[in-house]
Design a protein around this motif. Structure first.
Motif, PDB file in Angstrom:
ATOM      1  N   ILE A 164       2.128  -9.684  -0.961  1.00 26.08           N
ATOM      2  CA  ILE A 164       1.402  -8.501  -0.506  1.00 26.08           C
ATOM      3  C   ILE A 164       2.368  -7.469   0.083  1.00 26.08           C
ATOM      4  O   ILE A 164       2.148  -6.266  -0.018  1.00 26.08           O
ATOM      5  CB  ILE A 164       0.296  -8.889   0.510  1.00 26.08           C
ATOM      6  N   THR A 199       4.007  -3.131  -1.215  1.00 25.92           N
ATOM      7  CA  THR A 199       3.385  -2.105  -0.374  1.00 25.92           C
ATOM      8  C   THR A 199       4.299  -1.590   0.724  1.00 25.92           C
ATOM      9  O   THR A 199       4.060  -0.509   1.258  1.00 25.92           O
ATOM     10  CB  THR A 199       2.103  -2.635   0.269  1.00 25.92           C
ATOM     11  N   TYR A 217      -0.560   3.570   4.523  1.00 26.79           N
ATOM     12  CA  TYR A 217      -1.150   2.854   3.402  1.00 26.79           C
ATOM     13  C   TYR A 217      -1.121   1.355   3.665  1.00 26.79           C
ATOM     14  O   TYR A 217      -2.033   0.628   3.307  1.00 26.79           O
ATOM     15  CB  TYR A 217      -0.379   3.127   2.098  1.00 26.79           C
ATOM     16  N   VAL A 220      -3.984  -1.455   3.098  1.00 21.89           N
ATOM     17  CA  VAL A 220      -3.782  -2.539   2.137  1.00 21.89           C
ATOM     18  C   VAL A 220      -3.923  -3.889   2.832  1.00 21.89           C
ATOM     19  O   VAL A 220      -4.546  -4.820   2.302  1.00 21.89           O
ATOM     20  CB  VAL A 220      -2.406  -2.413   1.452  1.00 21.89           C
ATOM     21  N   THR A 221      -3.359  -4.008   4.039  1.00 23.90           N
ATOM     22  CA  THR A 221      -3.476  -5.286   4.742  1.00 23.90           C
ATOM     23  C   THR A 221      -4.936  -5.562   5.098  1.00 23.90           C
ATOM     24  O   THR A 221      -5.384  -6.709   5.058  1.00 23.90           O
ATOM     25  CB  THR A 221      -2.628  -5.287   6.019  1.00 23.90           C
ATOM     26  N   PHE A 260      -6.416  -6.830   1.989  1.00 25.58           N
ATOM     27  CA  PHE A 260      -5.910  -8.174   1.731  1.00 25.58           C
ATOM     28  C   PHE A 260      -6.653  -9.192   2.610  1.00 25.58           C
ATOM     29  O   PHE A 260      -7.061 -10.264   2.139  1.00 25.58           O
ATOM     30  CB  PHE A 260      -4.412  -8.206   2.006  1.00 25.58           C
ATOM     31  N   THR A 266     -10.178   3.650  -1.116  1.00 24.55           N
ATOM     32  CA  THR A 266      -9.700   3.261  -2.449  1.00 24.55           C
ATOM     33  C   THR A 266      -9.949   4.378  -3.449  1.00 24.55           C
ATOM     34  O   THR A 266      -9.068   4.736  -4.241  1.00 24.55           O
ATOM     35  CB  THR A 266     -10.433   1.986  -2.907  1.00 24.55           C
ATOM     36  N   SER A 309      -8.445  -5.237  -5.196  1.00 25.35           N
ATOM     37  CA  SER A 309      -7.319  -5.488  -6.091  1.00 25.35           C
ATOM     38  C   SER A 309      -6.950  -4.216  -6.835  1.00 25.35           C
ATOM     39  O   SER A 309      -5.767  -3.931  -7.044  1.00 25.35           O
ATOM     40  CB  SER A 309      -7.667  -6.595  -7.087  1.00 25.35           C
ATOM     41  N   ILE A 359      -4.828  -2.138  -4.535  1.00 28.68           N
ATOM     42  CA  ILE A 359      -3.448  -2.591  -4.411  1.00 28.68           C
ATOM     43  C   ILE A 359      -2.666  -2.261  -5.685  1.00 28.68           C
ATOM     44  O   ILE A 359      -1.533  -1.770  -5.628  1.00 28.68           O
ATOM     45  CB  ILE A 359      -3.412  -4.100  -4.085  1.00 28.68           C
ATOM     46  N   LEU A 383      -1.853   1.430  -5.746  1.00 23.30           N
ATOM     47  CA  LEU A 383      -0.787   1.764  -4.803  1.00 23.30           C
ATOM     48  C   LEU A 383       0.569   1.300  -5.310  1.00 23.30           C
ATOM     49  O   LEU A 383       1.588   1.935  -5.051  1.00 23.30           O
ATOM     50  CB  LEU A 383      -1.072   1.133  -3.439  1.00 23.30           C
ATOM     51  N   VAL A 384       0.578   0.187  -6.047  1.00 21.02           N
ATOM     52  CA  VAL A 384       1.850  -0.329  -6.536  1.00 21.02           C
ATOM     53  C   VAL A 384       2.357   0.502  -7.711  1.00 21.02           C
ATOM     54  O   VAL A 384       3.520   0.888  -7.762  1.00 21.02           O
ATOM     55  CB  VAL A 384       1.708  -1.805  -6.948  1.00 21.02           C
TER      56      VAL A 384
END
Lengths: 323, 304
Positions: free
Chosen positions: A117, A121, A128, A132-133, A136, B238, B282, B285, B288-289
């Motif tokens: 993770i 990121t 961000y 994201v965390t 997650f 998101t 998901s 993420i 973002l990646v």
């Protein structure tokens, strides 16, 4: 940067009280004795509360490395706590693994989760990462609720308590002492890390990422290291949490759990170990003291957090800035 | 049902869901564009908006009835009230923090969100509250697809609000000032723009749109809960990221895309509705990646 004379504070008296190594050793001895006798003073209910507080000390120390040392806001810390707890729960229940073999496995899985993770990121904007965390943390909780192996919404029950060299760690008092040892190890590791090369790199990255990078610090690597160390703390806390209660359910690892751990870190004072310990005790003991307020408890916490951010942004007992 | 019917049904669901996400995502993106702050409390404004709409409706229902007229009036009043709440939050909590380290602002925003959430928890004692609107169940049947009037009006209102916002930002003097502040705050101030007023207007509009979504969601789904803002806050974020944070058309597009992804994603083999949220996080993420600037966003440098 200009040096400012240190501002005298309410804690100045405390600092002079502990100015020689002898006095510091004496203070540590007093704390250790207090920890050893506390269960006999506070009774069985008090011991359970104190055990919980020590668990939070461990978790908050771990999150403090991410938030306080490296300056990354992690809103899903309960995810690592969950990875530790569920790894121990599943491997001991379904595969009959010994607790002491499940523990390193839990830590390993948490490290993998942290890298998976964190690696993509941590290159992004710092805010961000917070979201994201958060996402997650929710992914881990929902996964735990939906899978058959994790016991679904009702979770896992009947997790065995561990043996250590012929000592069956079973009673609340046993677990109290185990968590005492874990918290002490956690404090020592945190102190050693803060004073290490890596600790100085965290400090540098936190204060000025670009200057740190210009000095040859790989900021992604350094941040990832903080994230992984935090994950290790979280998973160890989770593993012993599962062994202590013998039962775990997805709701122990909700967003609220992450927020409580974060509050422990922020309320006491980010980055400084005594502050974080104080924060963990506030988070656990305040609900006991505020029991009469019922639902208002969380609101009082939230307002307290807001007021602290507005009027005392570095916490109740903040880190003294070092040269 | 044939594959085609499943497709059209999910398309409709996705558009309805996407309208909610888009309205909330707009507030995130506008605030981010102007003050470079991720307003964690934004999802809670959606929740407060829902309760505000409920409160106004329960006062107005004896006079206007719980039908469309009552809901429309309470929607407008809830938007105004929550818009001002957004301005107050900005003044009290964010304005003193704008020059503080980024971590402090983020934690402050989180604290605001917790205050709103737990304040509502205390007021409602954690119970679900029935919204009490009576909108009827009529609709139009197209083949095997049933589109209710509620869904049409909801999507129509959302589209109208977004169109109005787009016109406001692109055609009016205030909209121009807003765009100028988002490009360079200090330079805009030197040009005589009242930056504080622009920030206040931005928070007002963003919060009002979230309140509109909250009220409509309350009327549409029929119940309210103090925790309802948490998930949609994440989802709207998101959506804003998918579209490119800071971009207003991006937020609308991102909301729609996320709504459609979710409703079609749950039809995939192995992805039941219980995995819906995991699916969208998901997506977050992955975006973002692989494309952190989103579909319509501009590359952006971290503030130094």
């Amino acid at each position: 940067m200009a040096q400012f004379p240190e501002r005298p504070s309410a804690w100045g008296g405390l600092a002079t009280l502990l100015d020689t190594p002898q006095k510091r050793y004496a203070a540590i001895a007093v704390i250790l004795v207090a920890m050893a006798v506390a269960p006999y003073i506070f009774g069985s209910y008090g011991t359970v509360i104190l055990t919980n507080a020590l668990l939070y000390v461990l978790l908050a120390l771990g999150l403090n490395i991410v938030v306080g040392y490296a300056g990354l806001l992690d809103l899903g810390f309960a995810a690592f706590f969950a990875v530790g707890a569920y790894t121990v729960g599943i491997t001991t229940l379904h595969f009959g693994l010994n607790f002491w073999l499940a523990l390193p496995l839990a830590v390993l899985l948490a490290i993998v989760a942290g890298v998976v993770i964190g690696a993509p990121t941590l290159r992004l904007r710092s805010d961000y990462l917070a979201i994201v965390t958060l996402g997650f943390g929710e992914i881990v909780r929902i996964t735990a609720r939906n899978l058959r192996e994790t016991g679904g919404a009702s979770g896992l029950i009947g997790i065995d308590s561990p043996w250590l060299f012929g000592w069956h760690i079973r009673t609340p008092l046993d677990f109290y002492y185990v968590f005492c040892v874990l918290a002490i190890i956690g404090v020592i590791a945190s102190v050693r890390l803060a004073n290490s090369r890596l600790g100085r790199a965290w400090l540098y990255v936190r204060h000025d990422e670009d200057a740190a990078e210009a000095m040859g610090i790989n900021r992604v690597k350094v941040k990832l290291a903080a994230y992984v160390v935090g994950a290790i703390y979280g998973s160890i806390g989770g593993a012993f949490f599962a062994a202590n209660l013998g039962a775990i359910s997805p709701e122990s690892f909700s967003f609220r759990q992450s927020v409580l751990i974060l509050m422990a870190v922020i309320l006491g004072g980010m980055g400084k170990i005594p502050g974080v310990i104080l924060g963990a005790f506030i988070v656990i003991l305040a609900p006991e003291l505020l029991r009469d307020f019922g639902d208002l408890r969380l609101l009082i916490f939230a307002v307290g957090l807001l007021l602290i951010m507005l009027f005392r942004p570095s916490g109740i007992w903040p880190a003294r800035s070092k040269r | 049902m044939s594959i085609f019917d499943i497709f059209t049904n999910q398309l409709l669901n996705g558009i309805v869901l996407g309208s909610f996400y888009a309205l909330v995502a707009l507030g995130y993106t506008m605030v981010f564009g102007v003050v470079k702050l991720l307003n964690f409390a934004h999802g809670e404004l959606y929740m407060v908006g829902g309760f505000a709409g409920f409160l106004v409706l329960s006062f107005l229902a004896p006079y206007l009835g719980p039908g469309w007229l009552g809901v429309a009036v309470s929607l407008v009043l809830a938007m105004i009230a929550v818009g001002f709440l957004g301005v107050v939050i900005e003044r009290v909590a964010y304005a003193p923090m704008l020059s503080a380290p980024r971590l402090s602002i983020l934690i402050t925003a989180l604290a605001v969100s917790l205050v709103l959430q737990n304040g509502m928890l205390t007021l409602t004692k954690g119970q679900y509250v029935p919204f009490g609107a009576a909108l009827g169940f009529g609709g139009v049947k197209l083949g095997n697809l049933f589109i209710s009037y509620n869904q049409m009006i909801l999507v129509g209102v959302a589209a109208a609000l977004m169109l109005a916002l787009e016109l406001f930002v692109s055609r009016t003097q205030y909209g121009r000032a807003m765009r100028a502040v988002s490009v360079d705050k200090d330079m805009a101030r030197l040009m005589g723009i009242n930056v504080n007023a622009v920030i206040a207007i931005t928070f007002f509009l963003g919060s009002a749109l979230a309140a509109a979504a909250g009220s409509m969601a309350g009327a549409y789904y029929g119940s309210l809960w103090y925790f309802m803002g948490f998930l949609i806050g994440l989802k709207a974020f998101t959506a804003a990221v998918i579209g490119g944070i800071g971009s207003i058309p991006g937020a609308m597009l991102g909301g729609l895309i996320l709504g459609l992804l979710e409703s079609f994603g749950t039809q995939l083999p192995g992805v039941g509705s219980e995995w819906k949220d995991v699916f969208s996080f998901s997506v977050l993420i992955l975006v973002l990646v692989f494309k952190p600037t989103g579909l319509l966003g501009k590359p952006e440098q971290e503030r130094m």
